[in-house]
Design a protein around this motif. Structure first.
Motif, short mmCIF file in Angstrom:
data_model
loop_
_atom_site.label_atom_id
_atom_site.label_comp_id
_atom_site.label_asym_id
_atom_site.label_seq_id
_atom_site.Cartn_x
_atom_site.Cartn_y
_atom_site.Cartn_z
N ARG A 15 0.83 -1.39 0.08
CA ARG A 15 0.06 0.06 -0.09
C ARG A 15 0.79 1.25 -0.12
O ARG A 15 0.59 2.22 -0.69
N ASP A 16 1.87 1.07 0.90
CA ASP A 16 2.62 2.49 0.96
C ASP A 16 3.58 2.84 -0.38
O ASP A 16 3.77 3.87 -0.65
N ILE A 17 4.06 1.62 -0.81
CA ILE A 17 4.48 1.97 -2.22
C ILE A 17 3.79 2.19 -3.38
O ILE A 17 4.15 3.01 -4.00
N ALA A 18 2.74 1.62 -3.54
CA ALA A 18 1.71 2.26 -4.22
C ALA A 18 1.25 3.85 -4.21
O ALA A 18 1.31 4.30 -5.12
N GLU A 19 1.06 3.98 -2.88
CA GLU A 19 0.68 5.34 -2.81
C GLU A 19 1.78 6.34 -3.17
O GLU A 19 1.62 7.40 -3.82
N ARG A 20 3.10 5.93 -2.69
CA ARG A 20 4.09 7.02 -3.10
C ARG A 20 4.47 7.09 -4.59
O ARG A 20 4.65 8.11 -5.15
N ALA A 21 4.22 5.71 -5.21
CA ALA A 21 4.33 5.72 -6.82
C ALA A 21 3.27 6.65 -7.35
O ALA A 21 3.49 7.22 -8.36
N ARG A 22 1.96 6.38 -6.97
CA ARG A 22 0.86 7.37 -7.45
C ARG A 22 1.16 8.93 -7.35
O ARG A 22 0.91 9.47 -8.35
N ALA A 23 1.81 9.21 -6.13
CA ALA A 23 2.05 10.43 -5.66
C ALA A 23 3.10 11.14 -6.88
O ALA A 23 3.10 12.62 -7.21
N GLU A 53 -2.86 -3.40 -5.73
CA GLU A 53 -2.85 -1.95 -5.39
C GLU A 53 -2.87 -0.97 -6.63
O GLU A 53 -3.47 -0.14 -6.78
N LEU A 54 -2.16 -1.53 -7.74
CA LEU A 54 -1.93 -0.65 -8.89
C LEU A 54 -2.81 -1.02 -10.19
O LEU A 54 -2.74 -0.23 -11.06
N GLY A 55 -3.19 -2.19 -9.98
CA GLY A 55 -3.99 -2.75 -10.99
C GLY A 55 -3.39 -3.54 -12.19
O GLY A 55 -4.06 -3.86 -13.24
N ALA A 56 -2.02 -3.64 -12.21
CA ALA A 56 -1.00 -4.36 -12.89
C ALA A 56 0.01 -4.74 -12.54
O ALA A 56 0.51 -4.19 -11.36
N GLU A 57 0.42 -6.00 -12.91
CA GLU A 57 1.59 -6.63 -12.28
C GLU A 57 2.92 -5.96 -12.68
O GLU A 57 3.27 -5.94 -13.87
N PRO A 58 3.78 -5.40 -11.68
CA PRO A 58 4.97 -4.89 -12.18
C PRO A 58 5.90 -6.11 -12.50
O PRO A 58 5.95 -7.11 -12.11
N PRO A 59 6.99 -5.64 -13.40
CA PRO A 59 7.97 -6.57 -13.79
C PRO A 59 8.82 -6.90 -12.43
O PRO A 59 8.93 -6.12 -11.56
#
Length: 178
Positions: A15-23, A53-59
């Protein structure tokens, strides 16, 4: 930490990584790289959380830092080397470097040296399950599942079922004398 606490920590990290990535406007450019050995299974778990969290699987990639360590000469004539597997371009990516325990910072330094051999990422974030303190280098975790203050005489071990442990656990034990 027991299995439930580890699961909650990985969820929170995701959650924290996704939040920071979106920001940062980088949600579509996140890639995960696990450091062999301890970070690989955690990176796989974190990838699942980030996909949710992001809706897509990261590499996902893995690094074996054996040849990049600053104590290579002390390891003997033939260090044990495992595979490094980074099958995506790192150029411009937001890499999440994953390890189980952050201690001296030397493993992370070696991983950063290896990453730049693949290209120049836009940024690198460090995610660890346990930050145990005791740094020898100026390296800090961007994301930590738990922060422990333990003696240099103690060893922090992350045991995961994917590695053959009967159950997930983080254990602090006295370090064996050399």
């Amino acid at each position: 930490m027991n299995a439930a606490e580890i699961e909650r920590a990985v969820r929170r990290l995701g959650r924290d990584i996704a939040e920071r990535a979106r920001a940062a406007g980088a949600a579509g450019d996140v890639a995960i790289v696990g450091i062999r050995r301890g970070g690989v299974h955690l990176a796989q778990r974190l990838r699942r959380e980030l996909a949710r969290e992001l809706g897509a699987e990261p590499p996902l990639g893995t690094l074996d830092i054996a040849l990049y360590r600053d104590d290579l000469a002390e390891q003997g004539a033939a260090p044990v080397i495992g595979p490094t597997d980074v099958r995506f371009p790192v150029q411009g990516k937001t890499l999440v470097l994953v390890d189980d325990v952050l201690y001296t910072g030397r493993t992370v330094r070696a991983a950063l040296d290896e990453i730049v051999d693949f290209g120049r990422p836009r940024r690198v974030w460090l995610a660890v399950l346990v930050d145990r303190g005791g740094r020898e280098l100026p390296i800090a975790a961007d994301f930590a599942g738990a922060r422990l203050e333990v003696s240099d005489r103690d060893d922090v071990q992350v045991r995961l079922v994917e590695s053959g442990a009967p159950e997930d656990a983080v254990v602090v034990k006295p370090r064996r004398a050399p």
